[in-house]
Design a protein around this motif. Sequence first.
Motif, PDB file in Angstrom:
ATOM      1  N   ARG A  78       0.858  -1.205   0.000  1.00 59.79           N
ATOM      2  CA  ARG A  78       0.000   0.000   0.000  1.00 59.79           C
ATOM      3  C   ARG A  78       0.884   1.241   0.000  1.00 59.79           C
ATOM      4  O   ARG A  78       1.928   1.251   0.673  1.00 59.79           O
ATOM      5  CB  ARG A  78      -0.877   0.054   1.264  1.00 59.79           C
ATOM      6  CG  ARG A  78      -1.864  -1.093   1.413  1.00 59.79           C
ATOM      7  CD  ARG A  78      -3.071  -0.899   0.549  1.00 59.79           C
ATOM      8  NE  ARG A  78      -4.105  -1.876   0.884  1.00 59.79           N
ATOM      9  CZ  ARG A  78      -4.930  -2.388  -0.005  1.00 59.79           C
ATOM     10  NH1 ARG A  78      -4.856  -2.032  -1.277  1.00 59.79           N
ATOM     11  NH2 ARG A  78      -5.837  -3.243   0.353  1.00 59.79           N
ATOM     12  N   LYS A 107      -3.670 -10.036   9.461  1.00 58.76           N
ATOM     13  CA  LYS A 107      -4.823 -10.439   8.652  1.00 58.76           C
ATOM     14  C   LYS A 107      -5.281 -11.836   9.059  1.00 58.76           C
ATOM     15  O   LYS A 107      -6.485 -12.115   9.144  1.00 58.76           O
ATOM     16  CB  LYS A 107      -4.435 -10.382   7.165  1.00 58.76           C
ATOM     17  CG  LYS A 107      -5.629 -10.338   6.234  1.00 58.76           C
ATOM     18  CD  LYS A 107      -5.243  -9.911   4.825  1.00 58.76           C
ATOM     19  CE  LYS A 107      -6.437 -10.004   3.901  1.00 58.76           C
ATOM     20  NZ  LYS A 107      -6.191  -9.523   2.563  1.00 58.76           N
ATOM     21  N   SER A 283     -20.180  -0.590   3.432  1.00 54.30           N
ATOM     22  CA  SER A 283     -20.310  -1.517   2.301  1.00 54.30           C
ATOM     23  C   SER A 283     -21.508  -2.461   2.489  1.00 54.30           C
ATOM     24  O   SER A 283     -22.289  -2.670   1.561  1.00 54.30           O
ATOM     25  CB  SER A 283     -19.017  -2.308   2.105  1.00 54.30           C
ATOM     26  OG  SER A 283     -18.655  -2.957   3.292  1.00 54.30           O
ATOM     27  N   HIS A 350      -2.914   0.063  -4.507  1.00 54.77           N
ATOM     28  CA  HIS A 350      -1.780  -0.817  -4.220  1.00 54.77           C
ATOM     29  C   HIS A 350      -0.518  -0.043  -4.618  1.00 54.77           C
ATOM     30  O   HIS A 350      -0.590   0.867  -5.437  1.00 54.77           O
ATOM     31  CB  HIS A 350      -1.862  -2.087  -5.062  1.00 54.77           C
ATOM     32  CG  HIS A 350      -3.016  -2.984  -4.689  1.00 54.77           C
ATOM     33  ND1 HIS A 350      -2.877  -4.342  -4.549  1.00 54.77           N
ATOM     34  CD2 HIS A 350      -4.322  -2.723  -4.439  1.00 54.77           C
ATOM     35  CE1 HIS A 350      -4.044  -4.876  -4.234  1.00 54.77           C
ATOM     36  NE2 HIS A 350      -4.946  -3.914  -4.159  1.00 54.77           N
ATOM     37  N   ARG A 420      -4.441  -9.139  -1.070  1.00 50.53           N
ATOM     38  CA  ARG A 420      -5.099  -7.993  -0.436  1.00 50.53           C
ATOM     39  C   ARG A 420      -6.612  -8.070  -0.560  1.00 50.53           C
ATOM     40  O   ARG A 420      -7.308  -7.069  -0.370  1.00 50.53           O
ATOM     41  CB  ARG A 420      -4.643  -6.671  -1.068  1.00 50.53           C
ATOM     42  CG  ARG A 420      -3.186  -6.288  -0.936  1.00 50.53           C
ATOM     43  CD  ARG A 420      -2.578  -6.475   0.399  1.00 50.53           C
ATOM     44  NE  ARG A 420      -2.990  -5.620   1.474  1.00 50.53           N
ATOM     45  CZ  ARG A 420      -2.149  -4.852   2.187  1.00 50.53           C
ATOM     46  NH1 ARG A 420      -0.888  -4.776   1.858  1.00 50.53           N
ATOM     47  NH2 ARG A 420      -2.578  -4.173   3.227  1.00 50.53           N
ATOM     48  N   CYS A 422     -10.574  -8.917   0.256  1.00 51.13           N
ATOM     49  CA  CYS A 422     -11.335  -8.498   1.433  1.00 51.13           C
ATOM     50  C   CYS A 422     -11.390  -9.575   2.520  1.00 51.13           C
ATOM     51  O   CYS A 422     -11.690 -10.730   2.250  1.00 51.13           O
ATOM     52  CB  CYS A 422     -12.759  -8.167   0.973  1.00 51.13           C
ATOM     53  SG  CYS A 422     -13.828  -7.652   2.290  1.00 51.13           S
TER      54      CYS A 422
END
Length: 479
Positions: A78, A107, A283, A350, A420, A422
């Motif tokens: 990022r 993550k 979202s 990215h 990356r 979701c």
Amino acid sequence: MFSRIKQSLPGPSGWPILGSLLDIDTSNLHVSFDKWTNEYGPLFLCKMATKTLVVISSPRLVKQALVEKCCSDVLNDRPDSFFSKYIMDDAMGVVFGKYGQTTTEIKKFMYKGLNTHCQGAPQFEAMTQKELEKLIKNVADQKGKDFNPFEFVSTSLANIVTILFSGSVADEKDAEIIWEYNKAIRGSIEVTTDTLLWAFPFLRFLPVEVGRKYRRTMQAKEELLKRFFQSNKDTYEAGRERGLVDFLFKIQSEENKEGEIQCLTDSQIKAIIQDVIFGGIGSVTYSILSMLLLLVHHHDYVEGIYQEIVNVVGLNRFASLQDLPAMPYTEAVILETLRYITIVPITASHRAMADIELEGYTIPKEAAIIINIWTIHHDPAIWGDPWVFRPERFLDDNGGLLPAEHALRQSLVIFGAGPRSCVGEELAGSRIFLYLTSLVQKFDLLPPEEGTGISDDPRTFLPGGVLRPPDYKMRAVSR
Ligand code: HEM
């Protein structure tokens, strides 16, 4: 041997110094990128002042760039930004985290926490049902008259997030705290605000618009963390996991095994709390609100879903996640909604960590790579009639859902792709399914009696990172 000639990427030539900054709609980047994709193809470069952007708009190139190992290790970082440095505490969490072992480990903890405390976890599902019962009561109280579903749906989903964090909803203020944080960050992350503050960080202290946005965000962040970090930390007891935040405290307290990043810091836990809201609340809420709007406009699908509910679930219990595989029609409606609306129209940026070749072109080091999901989901070459809401496109001749490996399903990039992609895909998909089926089971969904209602075309939706339909009214008549 001949070395391959590396061509320069096509793209708008722009202006000296400013590049294409004056030609781009900064609130609707996906629309400008869509226009340029038509002119320059699915891989182009544009300059925005000092920034170089490379935009990708084809499913094949997305796989090559983000999933296949050769490119993926270079293109999944990022970039630095004002937002990640000053608001997300030097990119502590996942969304803005640098590509590497630490972000991968965090993550993993996030996935594990969501799998333990969320989707499918009996207590979480029982609490979700209670929230659904409250929502159904609120909607039933409208007695089939015109009403705006925004407040009920947004509060209900904020309560789901509260339950996810802490195991229960303490009071009504929780939803307010979550939505105030969500609104504030949407203001701060806007490209022009971020670019200006990145170039002149002292502006954050001054009485100017960008400074006010920053200070509002920091105030909202403080409230959020007081409620969901500090109050959970103050009452944390070893051996009792009320929700995701306790789960993270448990990991933090476990001994750091040699050679493994096992110990989460307070800052990382705070960043995960922010990541869930940043990535999840708008979202999912706007997906459900868009879906209700679409169903009001395309009433046949309300009946189709209802028939499937009657056949598979019956009318005496809520649908559960175990019912989903037997409900292809409902799943097709959900997939088509997420394609047609494309609630997250572009991925987060990215960063290219080195020069790299893609399709014979060189992507320069430090370029920001953006996937234009909007264009992919509305490409006539893939979908034929992209601007028609047609869930049947995901069904085969026997009414079964097209398999995940089918070319059309492979062209969906709803949740990104590769390392990356979701974290919340399962949580989002499962909540959308449960909210949709519960509402259709209890109510017929109809247009408002007064006025013509608003358009369900996502090209008319409001920007802000996540697209959202303008406020609208509908009717829900009890069955
Ligand atoms: C319909 C709902 C959702 C959609 C359409 C969506 C879409 C996306 C997309 C397109 C990305 C960007 C991938 C990239 O940068 O390449 C992303 C990343 C992310 N999302 Fe979601 N999301 C949804 C719900 C959620 C939920 C519920 C959560 C929270 C649990 C969440 C957490 C995240 C996080 C943490 C990332 C960053 C992943 C990374 O950088 O490695 N999202 N999402």
